[in-house]
Scaffold this active site. Structure first.
Site, PDB file in Angstrom:
ATOM      1  N   TYR A  74       0.828  -1.194   0.000  1.00  0.00           N
ATOM      2  CA  TYR A  74       0.000   0.000   0.000  1.00  0.00           C
ATOM      3  C   TYR A  74       0.873   1.259   0.000  1.00  0.00           C
ATOM      4  O   TYR A  74       0.644   2.189  -0.777  1.00  0.00           O
ATOM      5  CB  TYR A  74      -0.941   0.007   1.211  1.00  0.00           C
ATOM      6  CG  TYR A  74      -1.878   1.171   1.194  1.00  0.00           C
ATOM      7  CD1 TYR A  74      -3.032   1.145   0.422  1.00  0.00           C
ATOM      8  CD2 TYR A  74      -1.611   2.318   1.928  1.00  0.00           C
ATOM      9  CE1 TYR A  74      -3.893   2.229   0.381  1.00  0.00           C
ATOM     10  CE2 TYR A  74      -2.460   3.407   1.892  1.00  0.00           C
ATOM     11  CZ  TYR A  74      -3.602   3.352   1.124  1.00  0.00           C
ATOM     12  OH  TYR A  74      -4.437   4.444   1.080  1.00  0.00           O
ATOM     13  N   HIS A 102       1.553   4.306  -3.074  1.00  0.00           N
ATOM     14  CA  HIS A 102       1.355   5.734  -2.857  1.00  0.00           C
ATOM     15  C   HIS A 102       2.646   6.549  -2.972  1.00  0.00           C
ATOM     16  O   HIS A 102       2.618   7.770  -2.825  1.00  0.00           O
ATOM     17  CB  HIS A 102       0.667   5.966  -1.509  1.00  0.00           C
ATOM     18  CG  HIS A 102      -0.787   5.635  -1.579  1.00  0.00           C
ATOM     19  ND1 HIS A 102      -1.239   4.334  -1.504  1.00  0.00           N
ATOM     20  CD2 HIS A 102      -1.868   6.415  -1.784  1.00  0.00           C
ATOM     21  CE1 HIS A 102      -2.546   4.339  -1.626  1.00  0.00           C
ATOM     22  NE2 HIS A 102      -2.958   5.584  -1.807  1.00  0.00           N
ATOM     23  N   TYR A 133      -4.198  17.389   0.882  1.00  0.00           N
ATOM     24  CA  TYR A 133      -4.652  16.016   1.120  1.00  0.00           C
ATOM     25  C   TYR A 133      -3.475  15.192   1.620  1.00  0.00           C
ATOM     26  O   TYR A 133      -2.433  15.130   0.974  1.00  0.00           O
ATOM     27  CB  TYR A 133      -5.168  15.455  -0.202  1.00  0.00           C
ATOM     28  CG  TYR A 133      -6.043  14.221  -0.131  1.00  0.00           C
ATOM     29  CD1 TYR A 133      -5.875  13.243   0.832  1.00  0.00           C
ATOM     30  CD2 TYR A 133      -7.031  14.033  -1.080  1.00  0.00           C
ATOM     31  CE1 TYR A 133      -6.676  12.128   0.857  1.00  0.00           C
ATOM     32  CE2 TYR A 133      -7.837  12.906  -1.069  1.00  0.00           C
ATOM     33  CZ  TYR A 133      -7.654  11.965  -0.096  1.00  0.00           C
ATOM     34  OH  TYR A 133      -8.449  10.854  -0.078  1.00  0.00           O
ATOM     35  N   TRP A 144      -8.474   3.866 -10.313  1.00  0.00           N
ATOM     36  CA  TRP A 144      -7.601   3.871  -9.134  1.00  0.00           C
ATOM     37  C   TRP A 144      -8.260   3.128  -7.976  1.00  0.00           C
ATOM     38  O   TRP A 144      -7.631   2.303  -7.316  1.00  0.00           O
ATOM     39  CB  TRP A 144      -7.264   5.306  -8.732  1.00  0.00           C
ATOM     40  CG  TRP A 144      -6.464   5.398  -7.477  1.00  0.00           C
ATOM     41  CD1 TRP A 144      -6.931   5.666  -6.213  1.00  0.00           C
ATOM     42  CD2 TRP A 144      -5.050   5.183  -7.323  1.00  0.00           C
ATOM     43  NE1 TRP A 144      -5.906   5.645  -5.303  1.00  0.00           N
ATOM     44  CE2 TRP A 144      -4.742   5.353  -5.962  1.00  0.00           C
ATOM     45  CE3 TRP A 144      -4.036   4.870  -8.222  1.00  0.00           C
ATOM     46  CZ2 TRP A 144      -3.443   5.222  -5.465  1.00  0.00           C
ATOM     47  CZ3 TRP A 144      -2.741   4.748  -7.732  1.00  0.00           C
ATOM     48  CH2 TRP A 144      -2.459   4.920  -6.368  1.00  0.00           C
TER      49      TRP A 144
END
Length: 115
Positions: free
Chosen positions: A18, A22, A41, A76
């Site tokens: 994960y 990113h 964000y 995504w």
């Protein structure tokens, strides 16, 4: 400007994957987030897999609707969905519970005349 916080649970066995996904989010996904009106964000991930996201937006409902309708987002989210537990079929961007803000330093400094 509303600040939004949400949580999701990443499968603890897939944390490294994960994080790696990113390190370089697809440029078209970055554009979709920006185009939907989300700013500042950030995602934070605990060793247990608790994911906390925070962003600012002028209109969260409009931002969410824009992302839900955007094909860049759908691709995504389909790729990311296997990383999460307890979504009951929801897309991660639509199934994440939001947390209410109970303290914001700048707001309280301003109210107290300390800003």
């Amino acid at each position: 400007m509303p600040r939004i916080c949400f949580t999701l649970q990443v499968d603890p066995a897939r944390l490294d994957e994960y994080v790696e996904a990113h390190r370089a989010v697809w440029p078209e996904m970055l554009e979709a987030i920006r185009d939907a009106g989300r700013r500042d964000y950030s995602l934070f991930l605990s060793p247990t897999g608790l994911l906390v996201g925070v962003y600012e937006t002028d209109d969260d409902a409009a931002s969410a609707a824009a992302l839900a309708a955007d094909p860049r987002t759908a691709r995504w989210e389909e790729t990311m969905a296997p990383f999460f537990v307890s979504l009951d079929g929801d897309r991660p961007d639509q199934g994440a519970p939001q947390l209410p803000e109970v303290f914001h330093l700048e707001t309280q400094l301003s109210r107290a005349g300390l800003a």
